[in-house]
Design an enzyme around this catalytic site. Structure first.
Site, PDB file in Angstrom:
ATOM      1  CG  ASN A 130      -5.622   3.632   9.098  1.00 23.57           C
ATOM      2  OD1 ASN A 130      -6.009   4.641   8.506  1.00 23.57           O
ATOM      3  ND2 ASN A 130      -4.561   3.637   9.881  1.00 23.57           N
ATOM      4  CD  GLN A 132      -7.292  -1.142   7.459  1.00 23.09           C
ATOM      5  OE1 GLN A 132      -8.072  -2.028   7.779  1.00 23.09           O
ATOM      6  NE2 GLN A 132      -6.020  -1.154   7.835  1.00 23.09           N
ATOM      7  CB  CYS A 139       2.095   2.917   9.830  1.00 20.60           C
ATOM      8  SG  CYS A 139       1.532   1.558   8.779  1.00 20.60           S
ATOM      9  N   GLY A 187       0.791  -1.217   0.000  1.00 20.76           N
ATOM     10  CA  GLY A 187       0.000   0.000   0.000  1.00 20.76           C
ATOM     11  C   GLY A 187       0.824   1.268   0.000  1.00 20.76           C
TER      12      GLY A 187
END
Length: 384
Positions: A152, A180, A328, A72
């Site tokens: 997300n 997602q 992340c 992604g």
């Protein structure tokens, strides 16, 4: 001790059928898909068949509109950076939202440093943009609109069809981060007039370090990765054939009926969790909306008066994996930019919220245990 994984928005365990497909490919298909001999042709067939299946999954008109990437992040970076640079003679204005993933926000900041102007659309407390705001933000020099399909952290699902119609009437291209959403929602790039779409295989029980970028025929941008002529000269680097075969297998397991069943299952797990917490007198609130069309696998909760870090630590000690936001940004001391955009920089929700994200392996028994543990932890933290 029982271990329960409730962080599926961060990553998902690979499906056994995916593992079997990849294992078989690793044993028997080792050729380079760019080679013309038998072993290369064997790899090329796996690549072509996988690309065809995935193209069909989003109603792409041609197989070659699917470009395999490392995931992604690369797909998002390619869509944002290369579009902006390729179209800068037509304008240097870009539009996105305040709640995008860092794989969108950081490339946008990079482009701002190069002289581009970015409009970040605000969101309401449901995590949704205003279509009126989008219309007002569009200008003749706007070349790209990038709005994520599903968030997300809170699961909000943007009105992608309406956004596509608005952007199609302008000079801009429309990109959506569907990392997602892909695998849970039906996606039709033609009906929604999507020009660029990003995904990641490990969010739908596939392998890590693999994704794809859909590019409509009118999108003409160079590869972000420079090198060979793989992926029809659209992305350099030798294709990971076993992983691509695994990705295609994961996608093949998710027809419309299966995706709807997953959404229904996760919605029930959500409701079980909310009912249990209410019954036990836990002081909490839901961050974001509860609409039926949201991403039901994501539930973000504000535990009033309880700090996120102690909550997470205590959950982990009881064998439960959750998160305080995007994986992340794990380890970051900064509050969630998503919750900040939704509730303001001074809201206590920023420091007192957790994200639970469900997967195919989760059961009602898991939620019963979670409710019991959360009740005890919040009571303990309140006393201290």
């Amino acid at each position: 001790m029982e271990h329960i994984y409730l962080d599926n928005a961060a990553t998902t365990p690979m499906d056994p059928a995916v593992i079997e497909t990849m294992t078989q490919a690793m044993r028997t298909v080792f050729g380079n898909a760019s080679s013309v001999h038998f072993f290369g042709r064997q790899a090329r067939k796996v690549l072509d068949d996988s690309r065809h299946l995935i193209a069909q999954s989003i109603n792409a008109t041609q197989d070659d509109q699917i470009v395999f990437t490392s995931g992604g992040t690369e797909s998002d970076n390619t869509a944002i950076i290369e579009t902006a640079l390729a179209r800068q003679s037509q304008g240097k204005h870009l539009i996105s939202t305040a709640i995008e993933h860092e794989a969108i926000l950081k490339p946008l900041k990079y482009l701002e440093g190069l002289g581009f102007e970015v409009t970040y659309l605000p969101v309401d407390q449901q995590g949704l943009i205003s279509l009126a705001d989008l219309k007002e933000a569009l200008r003749p020099d706007t070349t790209l609109v990038s709005i994520m399909m599903g968030n997300n952290e809170v699961g909000s699902h943007q009105p992608i069809h309406e956004i596509g119609q608005i952007v199609a009437a302008s000079n801009a291209w429309f990109h959506t981060d569907a990392v997602q959403a892909y695998g849970l929602l039906d996606i039709d790039v033609q009906a929604d007039q999507i020009d660029l779409l990003s995904t990641s295989a490990h969010k739908l029980n596939g392998p890590k370090f693999l994704g794809f970028l859909y590019r409509s025929n009118r999108v003409k941008i160079p590869s972000l990765i420079k090198g060979g002529d793989q992926e029809l000269k659209r992305r350099a680097g030798t294709e990971n054939i076993p992983a691509i075969a695994g990705f295609a297998k994961a996608v093949s397991l998710l027809d419309s009926k299966t995706k709807a069943a997953k959404q229904a299952k996760y919605a029930e797990l959500q409701q079980q969790l909310l009912r249990g917490l209410k019954t036990n007198g836990v002081d909490f609130a839901v961050n974001g909306g509860q609409s039926p069309d949201k991403l039901q696998h994501v539930l973000n909760l504000w535990f009033k008066g309880c700090q996120s870090v102690p909550l997470l630590t205590n959950l982990d000690l009881h064998g439960i994996a959750a998160s305080a936001g995007s994986a992340c940004t794990a380890g970051s001391v900064e509050p969630s930019h998503v919750l900040t955009a939704m509730y303001g920089a001074t809201s206590p929700r920023l420091q007192e919220s957790l994200r639970f994200s469900f997967g195919s392996q989760n059961t009602a028994k898991d939620i019963t245990y979670l409710v019991d543990v959360l009740t005890k932890i919040t009571q303990k933290l309140k006393r201290s």
